[in-house]
Design a protein around this motif. Structure first.
Motif, PDB file in Angstrom:
ATOM      1  N   THR A   1       0.852  -1.353  -0.076  1.00  0.00           N
ATOM      2  CA  THR A   1      -0.008   0.089   0.278  1.00  0.00           C
ATOM      3  C   THR A   1       0.846   1.460   0.107  1.00  0.00           C
ATOM      4  O   THR A   1       0.207   2.310  -0.041  1.00  0.00           O
ATOM      5  CB  THR A   1      -0.901   0.065   1.171  1.00  0.00           C
ATOM      6  N   GLN A   2       2.240   1.175  -0.129  1.00  0.00           N
ATOM      7  CA  GLN A   2       2.914   2.232  -0.200  1.00  0.00           C
ATOM      8  C   GLN A   2       2.945   3.295  -1.509  1.00  0.00           C
ATOM      9  O   GLN A   2       3.397   4.113  -1.319  1.00  0.00           O
ATOM     10  CB  GLN A   2       4.427   1.969   0.347  1.00  0.00           C
TER      11      GLN A   2
ATOM     12  N   LEU B   1      -7.588   0.597   3.084  1.00  0.00           N
ATOM     13  CA  LEU B   1      -6.577   0.906   1.887  1.00  0.00           C
ATOM     14  C   LEU B   1      -6.420  -0.315   0.695  1.00  0.00           C
ATOM     15  O   LEU B   1      -6.165  -1.335   1.098  1.00  0.00           O
ATOM     16  CB  LEU B   1      -5.252   1.333   2.376  1.00  0.00           C
TER      17      LEU B   1
ATOM     18  N   PHE C   1      -7.614   6.491   4.380  1.00  0.00           N
ATOM     19  CA  PHE C   1      -6.634   5.233   4.920  1.00  0.00           C
ATOM     20  C   PHE C   1      -7.367   3.919   5.278  1.00  0.00           C
ATOM     21  O   PHE C   1      -6.844   2.806   5.115  1.00  0.00           O
ATOM     22  CB  PHE C   1      -5.670   5.460   6.055  1.00  0.00           C
TER      23      PHE C   1
ATOM     24  N   GLY D   1      -0.645   4.774   1.068  1.00  0.00           N
ATOM     25  CA  GLY D   1      -0.005   4.693   2.307  1.00  0.00           C
ATOM     26  C   GLY D   1       1.298   5.617   2.503  1.00  0.00           C
ATOM     27  O   GLY D   1       2.093   5.608   1.810  1.00  0.00           O
TER      28      GLY D   1
END
Lengths: 448, 112
Positions: free
Chosen positions: A210-211, A229, A226, A215
């Protein structure tokens, strides 16, 4: 033709329900899960030392295979993961046992040959110097815990050629979990540098979960949803064009900004991101928003792979501990500083063989150190006092110096019931180096 | 050279993300537009970043340019008190360095 690859784990510790989230709303052909940070390899080595049947990321077995194997097989979603850690065979066996218990027919393949632990003694030790410091391998030869070479994507593709449903690897470079399926599906060759580089970029973008979908986004983060996510999906064409998306109805967002933050995450020279298969140029992709939550990357270029494999030797390098004391106002920072001075005095008075200490004042400077501006007054300060030594007994003794400060030091201190006396933890340090290709033989094993 | 009559901070011009590799930290700084990219290119030099991180980054800082995403990548050596496993810091991996870089002040310039 394009291939859709989803990621459901950016590290060991990611949401256990990530796979469920993806299966619920996502359409994809491959599911990949990344579990092996540098710190994780040392943890796995210690686990296996205590039990030879361990040494792999059992989150994969518990949260992916156990609850979802049947659906994954039904939907013909193939799974590629480095959950094997330092014991892919045991991980494969666990998966097969679960399948047998559910009366499901599954073929598992492992990718191994990354382990160098046994081979180290046969390698000329003068070639194993530390890449960062230049130090000689001889200085740590007796402290080695485990050693691995980072394999590439071609052995992963080879494992997929066997028709296996689930591929479990040991240490491979993270993007190989994505590039492997692309080589297999698109028939890319070892000289298709630009396409291989595209696969590396696609893998790099989704390997931290999720980065890339919002995120940890440090732009306008307040506007990110968020909750629930979405985990990322990379759609990659045979020409090497990438579209990054997330399942509909999930939280977060995929924009050129979130993609840019992930593209640049944990890289060095962006023109030379090296893997065992290709050197990718991260300054080459053209990045554009094609629709809401869909970002396209094209024009990616690559060049020849480096001659040698990257390797990491994990070795024991002493111990560390940290103790915490919480001080309230008035004068919270001044009280905590006094406690630090007392701890340092005690280390001297007791003649403890401590090699390094670090006092941080959480609420003031723990994240930004000397660059943190000092304020007039703090409501409270958490003193975090850490120390490092090769003398475990010295650290154990230091661990007994925190609690007495509650009655023998500056006032308005609390938090001592939170975890008991701090204990020394072993430091499993990393030693980056390079090894010749002749010392590394990737191996594919099929368990039918 | 362009003139920038107002002082600013990196956070007004960019967003960022940081991470670790051993004892190295990398901080990716992504400009919000072309003008911001130009100003960062002029003013956010490796030397300025090294000075801003004094006491945290003990080695060298190198700056790389990514024209395609209007970004700069800063790589610092000896930046994490020995690296993730050895470090005695709370932030063993430099995860919060990006936020610190956004606080870096850039002075006004005039072309005299």
């Amino acid at each position: 033709m394009s291939v859709r690859i989803a990621n459901a784990a950016g590290f060991w510790g990611d949401y256990p329900d990530a796979t469920a989230r993806l299966l619920e709303a996502g359409e994809f052909d491959y599911l990949q899960l990344e579990y092996l940070a540098e710190v994780t390899m040392g943890v796995l080595a210690r686990l296996q030392a205590s039990d030879p049947q361990r040494g792999y990321a059992n989150d994969f077995v518990r949260f992916v295979v156990e609850p979802h194997l049947e659906e994954l097989l039904d939907r013909e979603i193939r799974v590629v993961t480095n959950a094997g850690g330092i014991n892919p065979e045991a991980c494969a066996q666990q998966v097969r046992d679960i399948a047998a218990g559910k009366d499901l027919n599954v073929t598992v393949a492992t990718v191994t040959g990354d382990s160098l632990t046994d081979a180290l003694s046969e390698i000329d030790s003068t070639t194993l110097q530390n890449l960062d410091t230049g130090a000689s391998f001889e200085t740590i030869v007796d402290d080695v815990v485990t050693a691995v070479a980072y394999l590439g994507a071609f052995p992963v593709a080879e494992a997929l050629e066997t028709g296996a449903d689930i591929i479990i690897t040991g240490r491979v470079v993270d993007p190989a979990l994505t590039l492997g399926p692309l080589i297999h599906e698109h028939g890319w060759t070892r000289e298709d540098y630009d396409r291989l580089a595209s696969g590396v970029v696609a893998g790099h973008l989704i390997e931290c979960g999720t980065q890339v979908t919002g995120g940890n986004f440090l732009g306008d983060w307040q506007s990110i949803d968020f909750e629930n996510l979405g985990y990322p999906i990379a759609d990659v064409t045979s020409a090497g064009n990438i579209t990054v998306t997330k399942p509909p109805g999930t939280g977060g967002r995929v924009t050129t900004e979130t993609v840019a933050e992930q593209l640049i995450y944990e890289i060095g020279d962006p023109t030379a991101y090296t893997t065992p298969d290709v050197t990718a140029d991260f300054t080459s992709p053209t990045v554009s928003q094609v629709r809401e939550n869909a970002v396209r990357l094209s024009d990616i270029t690559g060049t020849e792979r480096p001659e040698q494999y990257k390797a990491t030797i994990h070795y024991q390098n002493g111990y560390k501990l940290n103790g915490k004391l919480l001080y309230s106002r008035p004068d919270a920072l001044e009280k905590a500083r006094k406690a630090t001075a007392l701890l340092e005095q005690r280390i001297n008075a007791l003649e403890l063989d401590i090699e390094a200490t670090n006092a941080e004042y959480v609420g003031h400077d723990a994240t930004h150190g000397p660059a943190a501006p000092e304020r007039e007054e703090y409501n409270e300060i958490l003193l975090r006092f850490a120390a490092r030594s090769h003398d475990k007994d010295a650290l154990r003794r230091l661990g007994m110096e925190f609690a007495p400060l509650s009655m023998a030091g500056p006032p308005s201190v609390t938090g001592l019931t939170d975890g008991g006396r701090p204990r020394p933890q072993p430091i499993i340090d990393t030693w980056p180096t390079l090894v010749s290709r002749k010392n590394v033989t990737p191996e594919v094993t099929v368990y039918a | 050279m362009r003139e920038w009559p107002q002082p600013t901070t990196v956070g007004e011009l960019a967003h960022a993300r940081s991470g670790d590799k051993g004892d190295r930290v990398n901080i990716g700084v992504i400009a919000t537009d072309e003008a911001a990219f130009e100003r960062l290119g002029e003013q956010l030099t490796a030397a300025r970043v090294a000075a801003h991180f004094e006491g945290l980054i003990d080695g060298d800082v190198t700056r790389y340019r990514l024209e395609n995403i209007h970004a700069f990548n800063f790589v610092g050596t000896q930046a994490l008190d020995g690296g993730g496993q050895v470090s005695l810091r709370y932030d063993t991996q430099g995860k919060t360095y990006a936020a610190l870089l956004l606080a870096c002040e850039l002075p006004a310039t005039t072309d005299h």
